[in-house]
Write an enzyme that holds these catalytic residues in place. Sequence first.
Site, PDB file in Angstrom:
ATOM      1  N   ASP A  42      40.999  48.073  19.235  1.00 27.97           N
ATOM      2  CA  ASP A  42      40.466  49.126  18.377  1.00 27.97           C
ATOM      3  C   ASP A  42      41.528  50.157  17.999  1.00 27.97           C
ATOM      4  O   ASP A  42      41.540  50.665  16.884  1.00 27.97           O
ATOM      5  CB  ASP A  42      39.292  49.825  19.068  1.00 27.97           C
ATOM      6  CG  ASP A  42      38.053  48.955  19.123  1.00 27.97           C
ATOM      7  OD1 ASP A  42      37.961  48.006  18.318  1.00 27.97           O
ATOM      8  OD2 ASP A  42      37.183  49.216  19.969  1.00 27.97           O
ATOM      9  N   ASN A 112      37.941  58.081  13.353  1.00 35.73           N
ATOM     10  CA  ASN A 112      37.082  58.186  14.537  1.00 35.73           C
ATOM     11  C   ASN A 112      36.529  59.597  14.685  1.00 35.73           C
ATOM     12  O   ASN A 112      35.342  59.825  14.524  1.00 35.73           O
ATOM     13  CB  ASN A 112      37.839  57.789  15.804  1.00 35.73           C
ATOM     14  CG  ASN A 112      37.506  56.385  16.245  1.00 35.73           C
ATOM     15  OD1 ASN A 112      36.765  55.666  15.588  1.00 35.73           O
ATOM     16  ND2 ASN A 112      38.055  55.969  17.374  1.00 35.73           N
ATOM     17  N   GLU A 113      37.392  60.551  15.029  1.00 42.20           N
ATOM     18  CA  GLU A 113      36.917  61.913  15.242  1.00 42.20           C
ATOM     19  C   GLU A 113      38.054  62.913  15.140  1.00 42.20           C
ATOM     20  O   GLU A 113      39.237  62.559  15.249  1.00 42.20           O
ATOM     21  CB  GLU A 113      36.242  62.060  16.615  1.00 42.20           C
ATOM     22  CG  GLU A 113      37.173  62.120  17.806  1.00 42.20           C
ATOM     23  CD  GLU A 113      37.661  60.775  18.284  1.00 42.20           C
ATOM     24  OE1 GLU A 113      38.873  60.670  18.588  1.00 42.20           O
ATOM     25  OE2 GLU A 113      36.848  59.842  18.356  1.00 42.20           O
ATOM     26  N   ALA A 150      31.070  55.718  12.416  1.00 40.22           N
ATOM     27  CA  ALA A 150      31.778  54.625  13.079  1.00 40.22           C
ATOM     28  C   ALA A 150      32.411  55.091  14.376  1.00 40.22           C
ATOM     29  O   ALA A 150      32.464  54.353  15.364  1.00 40.22           O
ATOM     30  CB  ALA A 150      32.845  54.042  12.153  1.00 40.22           C
ATOM     31  N   ALA A 154      32.760  55.955  20.091  1.00 41.30           N
ATOM     32  CA  ALA A 154      34.038  56.077  20.803  1.00 41.30           C
ATOM     33  C   ALA A 154      34.021  57.308  21.704  1.00 41.30           C
ATOM     34  O   ALA A 154      33.182  57.437  22.580  1.00 41.30           O
ATOM     35  CB  ALA A 154      35.180  56.098  19.784  1.00 41.30           C
ATOM     36  N   SER A 158      31.437  58.835  24.854  1.00 43.13           N
ATOM     37  CA  SER A 158      31.916  59.160  26.199  1.00 43.13           C
ATOM     38  C   SER A 158      31.607  60.611  26.575  1.00 43.13           C
ATOM     39  O   SER A 158      31.408  60.924  27.747  1.00 43.13           O
ATOM     40  CB  SER A 158      33.425  58.923  26.299  1.00 43.13           C
ATOM     41  OG  SER A 158      33.738  57.563  26.095  1.00 43.13           O
TER      42      SER A 158
END
Length: 253
Positions: A42, A112-113, A150, A154, A158
């Site tokens: 990933d 992602n972020e 998306a 991730a 968590s």
Amino acid sequence: MPRIAFLASPARLAQESRVRLAARYGDCPTAQADFVVSLGGDGFMLETLHHLISHPRPVYGMNCGSVGFLMNAYAEDDLPARLARAQAAILYPLRMHAVTMTGATEEALAFNEVSLLRQLRQAAKIRISIDGRERLAELICDGVLISTPAGSTAYNLSAHGPIVPLSANLLPLTPISAFRPRRWRGALLPGAAEVVFEVLEAEKRPVAAVADFTEVRNVVSVAVSEYRTVATQVLFDPDQALSERIIAEQFTV
């Protein structure tokens, strides 16, 4: 035969796979390819997406890493047929605009972020405003993040944030180890929202901002919004579409 560009992580398995696949199907520069095949995990898929921002191509990942949530199963046979059958998920990144204590500015994109993280032993103090309206005067925490749909599976997951389907047009805003307000678990924001984080007591409690791979230290403010100017197609085998994976992840125990 489609024109394929193979990109591989530095890992030995990925590099060896790239040599075999290129010998079998040919290889071409990414700018001339019909498809890009990303070989790795990933993390390398994210690197591939960033690499292709200036010349977007459909990306088909094959897992040569560990988790492989954004990847398809590795197989060398019938690759052109797999590419023809694959279903596309359209991903839009977040755009981060960060200002540091020196007044310098830096922008970066994140698939992602975007996360704000304390740099030292003391907790960070962060004010959060959304679309120009203050929503949280002071969050005392290890950090806070906002993720794409998306990316919701991730770091966001968590940190106990919610998983968001691709079609929901929502952005999860999730605290990381919040101390005060202790019971605040975050929020789900409209995809068009603009979020501004202001770091309080920045010299005493320095904070870094991270957009995927780009880290900016000693920030005083960070603005984040979805960036729809960039649209990336990530391809998945029909029985393993990304939307299905995101739904299935919510029932994983």
